[in-house]
Write an enzyme that holds these catalytic residues in place. Structure first.
Site, PDB file in Angstrom:
ATOM      1  N   HIS A 103       4.329  -5.169 -19.714  1.00  0.00           N
ATOM      2  CA  HIS A 103       4.880  -4.197 -18.753  1.00  0.00           C
ATOM      3  C   HIS A 103       4.591  -2.752 -19.192  1.00  0.00           C
ATOM      4  O   HIS A 103       5.507  -1.957 -19.436  1.00  0.00           O
ATOM      5  CB  HIS A 103       6.394  -4.435 -18.586  1.00  0.00           C
ATOM      6  CG  HIS A 103       6.928  -3.904 -17.282  1.00  0.00           C
ATOM      7  ND1 HIS A 103       7.971  -4.478 -16.603  1.00  0.00           N
ATOM      8  CD2 HIS A 103       6.561  -2.830 -16.532  1.00  0.00           C
ATOM      9  CE1 HIS A 103       8.236  -3.792 -15.505  1.00  0.00           C
ATOM     10  NE2 HIS A 103       7.378  -2.780 -15.438  1.00  0.00           N
ATOM     11  N   GLU A 129      11.582 -10.916 -18.414  1.00  0.00           N
ATOM     12  CA  GLU A 129      10.953 -10.147 -19.496  1.00  0.00           C
ATOM     13  C   GLU A 129      11.965  -9.908 -20.607  1.00  0.00           C
ATOM     14  O   GLU A 129      13.152  -9.734 -20.325  1.00  0.00           O
ATOM     15  CB  GLU A 129      10.444  -8.809 -18.949  1.00  0.00           C
ATOM     16  CG  GLU A 129       9.356  -9.010 -17.920  1.00  0.00           C
ATOM     17  CD  GLU A 129       8.831  -7.692 -17.324  1.00  0.00           C
ATOM     18  OE1 GLU A 129       9.311  -6.613 -17.715  1.00  0.00           O
ATOM     19  OE2 GLU A 129       7.954  -7.772 -16.463  1.00  0.00           O
ATOM     20  N   SER A 166       3.476  -5.181 -10.250  1.00  0.00           N
ATOM     21  CA  SER A 166       4.705  -4.705  -9.590  1.00  0.00           C
ATOM     22  C   SER A 166       5.929  -5.265 -10.306  1.00  0.00           C
ATOM     23  O   SER A 166       6.449  -4.633 -11.237  1.00  0.00           O
ATOM     24  CB  SER A 166       4.693  -5.056  -8.108  1.00  0.00           C
ATOM     25  OG  SER A 166       4.654  -6.455  -7.904  1.00  0.00           O
ATOM     26  N   ARG A 167       6.366  -6.438  -9.913  1.00  0.00           N
ATOM     27  CA  ARG A 167       7.476  -7.105 -10.585  1.00  0.00           C
ATOM     28  C   ARG A 167       7.176  -8.593 -10.633  1.00  0.00           C
ATOM     29  O   ARG A 167       6.655  -9.166  -9.651  1.00  0.00           O
ATOM     30  CB  ARG A 167       8.796  -6.879  -9.832  1.00  0.00           C
ATOM     31  CG  ARG A 167       9.393  -5.491  -9.960  1.00  0.00           C
ATOM     32  CD  ARG A 167       9.874  -5.176 -11.380  1.00  0.00           C
ATOM     33  NE  ARG A 167      10.480  -3.862 -11.500  1.00  0.00           N
ATOM     34  CZ  ARG A 167       9.844  -2.737 -11.831  1.00  0.00           C
ATOM     35  NH1 ARG A 167       8.546  -2.768 -12.086  1.00  0.00           N
ATOM     36  NH2 ARG A 167      10.495  -1.599 -11.923  1.00  0.00           N
ATOM     37  N   MET A 210       0.850  -1.202   0.000  1.00  0.00           N
ATOM     38  CA  MET A 210       0.000   0.000   0.000  1.00  0.00           C
ATOM     39  C   MET A 210       0.883   1.249   0.000  1.00  0.00           C
ATOM     40  O   MET A 210       0.935   1.997   0.973  1.00  0.00           O
ATOM     41  CB  MET A 210      -0.917  -0.041   1.226  1.00  0.00           C
ATOM     42  CG  MET A 210      -2.011   1.005   1.229  1.00  0.00           C
ATOM     43  SD  MET A 210      -3.113   0.844  -0.176  1.00  0.00           S
ATOM     44  CE  MET A 210      -4.694   0.779   0.650  1.00  0.00           C
ATOM     45  N   GLY A 211       1.577   1.463  -1.113  1.00  0.00           N
ATOM     46  CA  GLY A 211       2.313   2.713  -1.304  1.00  0.00           C
ATOM     47  C   GLY A 211       1.444   3.687  -2.062  1.00  0.00           C
ATOM     48  O   GLY A 211       0.208   3.618  -1.999  1.00  0.00           O
ATOM     49  N   ARG A 212       2.094   4.577  -2.798  1.00  0.00           N
ATOM     50  CA  ARG A 212       1.334   5.599  -3.531  1.00  0.00           C
ATOM     51  C   ARG A 212       0.389   4.970  -4.544  1.00  0.00           C
ATOM     52  O   ARG A 212      -0.763   5.368  -4.672  1.00  0.00           O
ATOM     53  CB  ARG A 212       2.292   6.523  -4.287  1.00  0.00           C
ATOM     54  CG  ARG A 212       3.320   7.230  -3.431  1.00  0.00           C
ATOM     55  CD  ARG A 212       4.263   7.968  -4.376  1.00  0.00           C
ATOM     56  NE  ARG A 212       5.382   8.578  -3.720  1.00  0.00           N
ATOM     57  CZ  ARG A 212       6.502   7.949  -3.382  1.00  0.00           C
ATOM     58  NH1 ARG A 212       6.651   6.656  -3.616  1.00  0.00           N
ATOM     59  NH2 ARG A 212       7.498   8.594  -2.798  1.00  0.00           N
TER      60      ARG A 212
HETATM   61  C1  DGY Z   1       8.268   1.221 -12.783  1.00  0.00           C
HETATM   62  O1  DGY Z   1       8.253   2.455 -12.847  1.00  0.00           O
HETATM   63  O2  DGY Z   1       8.869   0.613 -11.897  1.00  0.00           O
HETATM   64  C2  DGY Z   1       7.487   0.482 -13.796  1.00  0.00           C
HETATM   65  O3  DGY Z   1       7.583  -0.855 -13.702  1.00  0.00           O
HETATM   66  C3  DGY Z   1       7.725   1.035 -15.177  1.00  0.00           C
HETATM   67  O4  DGY Z   1       6.941   2.163 -15.204  1.00  0.00           O
END
Ligand code: DGY
Length: 321
Positions: free
Chosen positions: A287, A268, A238-239, A156-158
């Site tokens: 992505h 990726e 996210s990742r 729960m970040g921005r």
């Molecule tokens: C980030 O900013 O970390 C994204 O994965 C690419 O916008």
């Protein structure tokens, strides 16, 4: 005095660089869609004062050992798992990222993926393209509702907060899990803190927005998918490294969870041969979380403003701490 040398690891529009041309001596990899080869990156880093790089570059200890004049690496992403921040610190190099400017755009994409997955938008559009639409039918391509359901936001970040705001507009209940309690989100958005397992068990939509760190690597593993409802939809913006993709595949293939919407992958780019693409209940994107033209330009400008600040001896605007 010579202007500082900035190496830009991808071809970016001249108009974006233009306002900075009189303060920097730019050198740039000349391809838009192909990352700079490692040997070229290391050679260029050896003489650069600043580097503007993308998440496709592995900015590791070896890179910093080569980069003798380097003062700043400006990463065009909010995530910085491609950078060895410890090695940067030891070499006295400032690392910056691009928070804030991409928050709303990435939250839009998160919600788009959530809705596309729940309402089977990609499958439905393909249905017409493939000439399968003969008659209207009561349950033709029927999916899941989004409104009124429970969303579980992990990280729960921005961006998490921006997703929660959108969820509120859809009348959803909001659970979240985070390293620390987010009182603002609790008070203003009615988000309820939950431990990880509890969130997985209760949420209809589990959304991963955690940065990739040693602690979060493969946190969505077999146990995590086992804990989710069989009607749950998993979204990852996210990742890819936060997910055990084998476990996700097995959970989807066995209908242990209903569907997944993925913008990111462990390795990726993925190709059309990727195992997850065998499944109909998965929507995969390349992505593109922050990929609106306006936001991508703001991200580049923030990188350039960070380079300008640091090379003028000022504090970085958005340093990675
Ligand atoms: C980030 O900013 O970390 C994204 O994965 C690419 O916008």
């Amino acid at each position: 005095m010579m202007n500082p040398v900035i190496y830009v690891t991808r071809k970016i529009p001249e108009e974006v660089l233009q306002p900075y041309q009189n303060m920097f001596n730019f050198r740039m990899w000349d391809k838009e869609d192909v990352p700079v080869p490692r040997d070229v990156l290391l050679k260029e880093a050896a003489t650069a004062d600043g580097v503007l790089c993308l998440l496709t570059e592995n900015i590791d200890r070896e890179f910093f050992d080569y980069a003798k004049n380097l003062k700043i690496v400006a990463n065009m992403a909010v995530g910085f798992d491609n950078i060895d921040v410890e090695a940067a610190r030891e070499h006295g190099v400032v690392v910056t990222n691009t928070p804030d400017v991409l928050t709303e755009t990435t939250a839009d994409l998160t919600f788009a993926l959530l809705m596309a997955t729940a309402r089977r938008i990609v499958e439905a559009a393909d249905y017409i393209r493939e000439d399968k639409w003969q008659y209207w039918a009561p349950y033709l391509l029927a999916g899941s509702d989004v409104h009124g359901k429970t969303i579980g936001i992990v990280g729960m970040g921005r961006i998490g907060e921006a997703v929660a705001r959108r969820a509120r507009g859809f009348g959803m209940s909001i659970l979240y899990h985070n390293r620390s309690r987010q009182e603002k989100a609790e008070q203003e958005l009615g988000a309820v803190y939950s431990d990880f397992t509890d969130l997985l068990q209760k949420a209809d939509f589990v959304v991963s927005l955690v940065p990739l760190t040693e602690q979060t690597a493969k946190m969505f593993d077999r146990d995590a998918f086992n804990n989710m409802k069989s009607s749950a939809i998993f979204i990852n913006v996210s990742r890819g490294g936060t997910v055990d993709e084998e476990a996700l595949y097995d959970a989807l293939a066995a209908n242990e969870i209903q569907a997944a919407g993925l913008d990111v992958f462990a390795n990726e780019p993925i190709s059309s041969e990727h195992q997850l693409l065998e499944l109909d209940n998965v929507v995969c994107l390349p992505h593109i979380g922050s990929a609106s033209e306006a936001t991508r330009t703001k991200m580049l400008e923030l990188c350039l403003d960070n380079l300008k600040a640091v090379l003028n001896g000022e504090e970085a605007i958005t340093p990675v701490k």
